[in-house]
Design an enzyme around this catalytic site. Structure first.
Site, PDB file in Angstrom:
ATOM      1  CE1 TYR A   1     -31.559 -10.186  -1.378  1.00 58.27           C
ATOM      2  CE2 TYR A   1     -33.358  -8.782  -0.626  1.00 58.27           C
ATOM      3  CZ  TYR A   1     -32.158  -9.429  -0.382  1.00 58.27           C
ATOM      4  OH  TYR A   1     -31.565  -9.326   0.863  1.00 58.27           O
TER       5      TYR A   1
ATOM      6  CE  LYS B   1     -31.177 -12.675   1.437  1.00 62.70           C
ATOM      7  NZ  LYS B   1     -30.068 -13.366   2.145  1.00 62.70           N
TER       8      LYS B   1
END
Length: 260
Positions: A159, A163
């Site tokens: 994750y 990002k």
């Protein structure tokens, strides 16, 4: 001033809930026409009906969209109604996190889903609108990122990587679009109480709720207000990024929590 948003057209991904739905409500209240896209048709229709009842003066269009399919993205954009062909603002909000695992234990399916949604989906939507915005003489792209795009933490490798990619894409675009009339911004929130944690923990509500225990998290509406502020500035003002924490959060992993 928010009157600059009146009669603008805003395309929102991941609009069926959370930050995306909050953005739809906020822009409609400001007098903008809104294009709502997400995978859940029923949720989109519910939001459309509510917005049309509250703001009959604005146009509300929905389209079922899986941003991981470039073909689908291009089809949805090409099929926009004539009155909504000129999109002034793109809110790249669709994104998710699955699990909280060591890198060695991440299933390939979860890795692919996060990368395809958070990175490729954002790229596909951005590619679909940059030529249009250049041709029409202006536009604003807002990428909803995360504090995880600036920091890392154990068990968040995939994750955080997605990002960080959003951050790199946004900053690279600022160079590429400097000679164009298109502005590019990013919002990087900390803890926001949406479906985010519920999705991360596979629907385990007790575990999801524990993420926000002992503190007051941000809401989708808080982030929508930031998006409205960014996109309602005069054309010469480009807010590059806003990192937004709830009070008491100081980093991705440090949160002051009140005891019971």
């Amino acid at each position: 001033m928010l009157q600059r948003l009146r009669n603008k057209t805003v395309f929102i991904t991941g609009a069926s809930a959370g930050i995306g739905a909050a953005c739809a409500k906020a822009y409609a209240a400001a007098g903008s026409n809104v294009i709502l896209t997400a995978r859940r048709q029923e949720k989109l229709q519910e939001l459309k009906s509510a917005l049309e009842a509250s703001h009959p003066e604005v146009q509300v269009h929905t389209a079922v969209l899986d941003v991981t399919s470039q073909e689908e993205v291009n089809q949805v954009v090409a099929a926009l109604p004539a009155s909504l062909q000129k999109v002034d603002i793109l809110i790249n909000n669709a994104g998710l996190v699955l699990g909280l695992k060591p890198l060695a234990d991440y299933p390939s399916g979860e890795i692919d889903t996060m990368i395809n949604t958070n990175v490729k989906g954002l790229v596909y939507c951005t590619q679909a609108f940059i030529p249009r915005m250049k041709e029409q003489g202006g536009g604003h792209i807002v990428n909803v990122s995360s504090i995880s795009g600036h920091e890392v933490y154990a068990n968040g490798s995939i994750y955080c990587a997605t990002k960080h990619a959003v951050d790199a894409i946004t900053r690279s675009l600022r160079y590429e679009l400097a000679d164009s009339p298109i502005r590019i911004s990013a919002i990087s929130p900390g803890l926001v109480d949406t479906e985010f944690s519920l999705v991360r923990f596979g629907g385990n509500k007790e575990r999801a709720d524990s993420v926000y225990k002992g503190m007051v998290p941000l809401s989708g509406e808080d982030i929508a207000e930031v998006a409205l502020f960014m996109t309602s500035r005069p054309p010469h003002v480009e807010i590059a990024e806003s990192i937004v924490f709830p009070h008491g959060q100081a980093s991705a992993t440090f949160v002051h929590r009140k005891s019971d």
